[in-house]
Design an enzyme around this catalytic site. Structure first.
Site, PDB file in Angstrom:
ATOM      1  N   ALA A  54       0.818  -1.211   0.000  1.00 50.96           N
ATOM      2  CA  ALA A  54       0.000   0.000   0.000  1.00 50.96           C
ATOM      3  C   ALA A  54       0.850   1.259   0.000  1.00 50.96           C
ATOM      4  O   ALA A  54       0.479   2.275   0.589  1.00 50.96           O
ATOM      5  CB  ALA A  54      -0.937  -0.007   1.212  1.00 50.96           C
ATOM      6  N   SER A  92       2.951   4.230  -2.443  1.00 46.57           N
ATOM      7  CA  SER A  92       2.435   5.166  -3.442  1.00 46.57           C
ATOM      8  C   SER A  92       2.023   4.461  -4.728  1.00 46.57           C
ATOM      9  O   SER A  92       0.903   4.659  -5.229  1.00 46.57           O
ATOM     10  CB  SER A  92       3.483   6.229  -3.752  1.00 46.57           C
ATOM     11  OG  SER A  92       3.801   6.976  -2.613  1.00 46.57           O
ATOM     12  N   TRP A  93       2.911   3.639  -5.286  1.00 49.84           N
ATOM     13  CA  TRP A  93       2.622   3.012  -6.568  1.00 49.84           C
ATOM     14  C   TRP A  93       1.574   1.916  -6.416  1.00 49.84           C
ATOM     15  O   TRP A  93       0.678   1.768  -7.251  1.00 49.84           O
ATOM     16  CB  TRP A  93       3.898   2.494  -7.187  1.00 49.84           C
ATOM     17  CG  TRP A  93       3.844   1.998  -8.607  1.00 49.84           C
ATOM     18  CD1 TRP A  93       4.621   1.011  -9.125  1.00 49.84           C
ATOM     19  CD2 TRP A  93       3.015   2.446  -9.702  1.00 49.84           C
ATOM     20  NE1 TRP A  93       4.334   0.819 -10.468  1.00 49.84           N
ATOM     21  CE2 TRP A  93       3.348   1.683 -10.837  1.00 49.84           C
ATOM     22  CE3 TRP A  93       2.010   3.407  -9.815  1.00 49.84           C
ATOM     23  CZ2 TRP A  93       2.718   1.851 -12.077  1.00 49.84           C
ATOM     24  CZ3 TRP A  93       1.389   3.578 -11.051  1.00 49.84           C
ATOM     25  CH2 TRP A  93       1.736   2.812 -12.158  1.00 49.84           C
ATOM     26  N   ARG A 105       0.228  -3.414   5.319  1.00 49.85           N
ATOM     27  CA  ARG A 105       0.856  -3.990   6.507  1.00 49.85           C
ATOM     28  C   ARG A 105       0.323  -3.355   7.787  1.00 49.85           C
ATOM     29  O   ARG A 105       0.126  -4.030   8.798  1.00 49.85           O
ATOM     30  CB  ARG A 105       2.375  -3.785   6.397  1.00 49.85           C
ATOM     31  CG  ARG A 105       3.184  -4.355   7.558  1.00 49.85           C
ATOM     32  CD  ARG A 105       4.672  -4.250   7.281  1.00 49.85           C
ATOM     33  NE  ARG A 105       5.052  -2.890   6.918  1.00 49.85           N
ATOM     34  CZ  ARG A 105       5.319  -1.922   7.791  1.00 49.85           C
ATOM     35  NH1 ARG A 105       5.210  -2.157   9.091  1.00 49.85           N
ATOM     36  NH2 ARG A 105       5.680  -0.720   7.383  1.00 49.85           N
ATOM     37  N   ARG A 106       0.056  -2.052   7.755  1.00 49.86           N
ATOM     38  CA  ARG A 106      -0.382  -1.345   8.958  1.00 49.86           C
ATOM     39  C   ARG A 106      -1.900  -1.228   9.012  1.00 49.86           C
ATOM     40  O   ARG A 106      -2.538  -0.801   8.039  1.00 49.86           O
ATOM     41  CB  ARG A 106       0.247   0.042   9.004  1.00 49.86           C
ATOM     42  CG  ARG A 106       1.725   0.010   9.384  1.00 49.86           C
ATOM     43  CD  ARG A 106       2.353   1.387   9.288  1.00 49.86           C
ATOM     44  NE  ARG A 106       2.479   1.817   7.892  1.00 49.86           N
ATOM     45  CZ  ARG A 106       2.726   3.067   7.535  1.00 49.86           C
ATOM     46  NH1 ARG A 106       2.829   4.018   8.454  1.00 49.86           N
ATOM     47  NH2 ARG A 106       2.860   3.380   6.265  1.00 49.86           N
ATOM     48  N   LYS A 142      17.763   2.415 -13.786  1.00 47.49           N
ATOM     49  CA  LYS A 142      17.429   3.849 -13.800  1.00 47.49           C
ATOM     50  C   LYS A 142      17.387   4.434 -12.391  1.00 47.49           C
ATOM     51  O   LYS A 142      17.650   5.631 -12.203  1.00 47.49           O
ATOM     52  CB  LYS A 142      16.117   4.088 -14.543  1.00 47.49           C
ATOM     53  CG  LYS A 142      14.886   3.415 -13.941  1.00 47.49           C
ATOM     54  CD  LYS A 142      14.116   4.292 -12.984  1.00 47.49           C
ATOM     55  CE  LYS A 142      12.974   3.514 -12.353  1.00 47.49           C
ATOM     56  NZ  LYS A 142      12.152   4.318 -11.443  1.00 47.49           N
ATOM     57  N   ASP A 147      11.481   5.817 -18.688  1.00 49.88           N
ATOM     58  CA  ASP A 147      11.535   5.690 -17.230  1.00 49.88           C
ATOM     59  C   ASP A 147      12.749   6.426 -16.669  1.00 49.88           C
ATOM     60  O   ASP A 147      12.680   7.058 -15.609  1.00 49.88           O
ATOM     61  CB  ASP A 147      11.585   4.206 -16.864  1.00 49.88           C
ATOM     62  CG  ASP A 147      11.146   3.939 -15.431  1.00 49.88           C
ATOM     63  OD1 ASP A 147      10.735   4.888 -14.739  1.00 49.88           O
ATOM     64  OD2 ASP A 147      11.225   2.773 -15.005  1.00 49.88           O
ATOM     65  N   THR A 161      12.401   9.517 -14.020  1.00 44.17           N
ATOM     66  CA  THR A 161      12.935   9.351 -12.666  1.00 44.17           C
ATOM     67  C   THR A 161      14.035  10.359 -12.368  1.00 44.17           C
ATOM     68  O   THR A 161      14.141  10.859 -11.247  1.00 44.17           O
ATOM     69  CB  THR A 161      13.460   7.913 -12.486  1.00 44.17           C
ATOM     70  OG1 THR A 161      12.401   7.001 -12.781  1.00 44.17           O
ATOM     71  CG2 THR A 161      13.931   7.669 -11.065  1.00 44.17           C
ATOM     72  N   ASN A 189      14.555   8.431  -5.730  1.00 44.01           N
ATOM     73  CA  ASN A 189      15.972   8.202  -5.980  1.00 44.01           C
ATOM     74  C   ASN A 189      16.698   9.498  -6.303  1.00 44.01           C
ATOM     75  O   ASN A 189      17.789   9.756  -5.802  1.00 44.01           O
ATOM     76  CB  ASN A 189      16.138   7.186  -7.112  1.00 44.01           C
ATOM     77  CG  ASN A 189      15.728   5.802  -6.678  1.00 44.01           C
ATOM     78  OD1 ASN A 189      16.488   5.083  -6.035  1.00 44.01           O
ATOM     79  ND2 ASN A 189      14.500   5.402  -6.996  1.00 44.01           N
TER      80      ASN A 189
END
Length: 331
Positions: free
Chosen positions: A9, A11-12, A32-33, A191, A244, A248, A256
């Protein structure tokens, strides 16, 4: 209606759940939370990652991965790449016998130097033909805002790629199919490392010439490794390669690039992690990519210097000098 599970869960993963619901799928997100799962389920928001996004009614959430997976025809994996194998050891027994597994991850596994599709096939004990890779210039916040974007759906089984293509086609996302899984995955993994270098160059105050050099020479070393592993060189000129990489490197939304900027300002790895509250994927992947390149005798000078900055504490200015001082050669 196609039933889909999105495991992760962040962002992507959250944006991808929206895409699938908008395309007509019934989507369950594993978070998970408990607080995140409750917010998605009850308020249709993910306050930790995309607070401005209002999720469609076709999206729900749970903290029980087995509940999310059970009965799903499409199982989307959106967890950190270095936890994938352990996660699948717990989840694989619940995955339907003909479910399609979709990888959103862009990394190389430490130790084994395996691509994510290879880890999925091995850990889930499924044929390669059931694993689909989605990769491209897909910054989650922009897609969540329904800004026009495109991506690549790569699979050795063309029919399965087309199935996923249909499941994620919306008025704001245009997916293209591709059979070159190796090239698409390597483009997405490397990348992240090049974006760290781009961020460092930006923080050091270098201009457009330097940044263009980082992108183009970064693409060159990505393609060299890809060809050594059997990828189609043309893949690196497409969305999963150059697209990509440019997205990025150039976007302040990129984890990144942002992480690289902190390193370029002289911060240690620990300070950069504290400032960004997370580790960028390229920080870990650069170790595995370096090992993979060495194993195949491929020279990747930018990757090598990024690894030295991240894991050996090298001053980014010295890394620049090492790159510029290399012997000259034909392009």
């Amino acid at each position: 209606m196609t039933r889909a599970a999105v495991l992760g869960a962040g962002s992507w993963g959250t944006a991808f759940a929206k895409i699938m619901a908008d395309a007509g799928c019934d989507v369950t997100v594993w978070a998970r939370r408990p607080a995140v799962a409750a917010a998605i389920r009850e308020q249709r928001t993910n306050p930790d990652y995309l607070p401005a996004l209002r999720l469609p009614v076709g999206v729900t959430a749970t903290t029980d991965p087995r509940q999310a997976i059970r009965g799903a025809e499409l199982v989307v994996l959106a967890v950190p790449s270095q936890t994938l194998r352990g996660n699948l050891a717990d989840w694989s027994s619940v995955i339907e016998s003909d479910a399609t597994l979709i990888s959103l991850m862009k990394g190389i596994e430490l130790g084994t130097t395996k691509r994510m599709s290879q880890v999925i096939a091995e850990a889930a004990d499924v044929p390669d033909e059931r694993v689909v890779v989605v990769s491209g210039p897909n910054l989650a916040a922009e897609i969540a805002a329904e800004q026009p974007a495109a991506t690549v759906v790569a699979c050795r089984d063309t029919g399965r790629a087309e199935l996923v293509q249909k499941a994620i086609t919306t008025r704001y996302l245009r997916p293209y199919t591709n059979e070159d899984v190796v090239g698409c995955e390597l483009g997405g993994a490397v990348k992240n490392v090049i974006a760290l270098a781009y961020g460092m160059a930006t923080a050091l105050g270098f201009g457009d010439n330097t940044r263009a050099m980082v992108i183009t020479r970064g693409l060159a070393e990505t393609a060299r490794l890809g060809v050594a592993l059997g990828a189609d060189p043309l893949t690196f000129a497409g969305l999963a390669g150059l697209g990509d990489l440019v997205g990025t490197c150039s976007s302040p939304l990129s984890r990144n690039r942002t992480f690289g900027e902190h390193l370029g300002r002289g911060e240690t790895l620990e300070q950069a992690q504290a400032a960004t509250r997370q580790t960028a994927e390229g920080v870990k992947s650069c170790l595995a990519i370096r090992d993979l390149a060495q194993r195949h005798g491929v020279e990747m000078p930018i990757t090598a210097q990024v690894e030295r900055v991240c894991h050996e504490g090298l001053d980014p200015r010295i890394a620049v000098g090492a790159l510029m001082g290399r012997s000259v050669k034909p392009e």
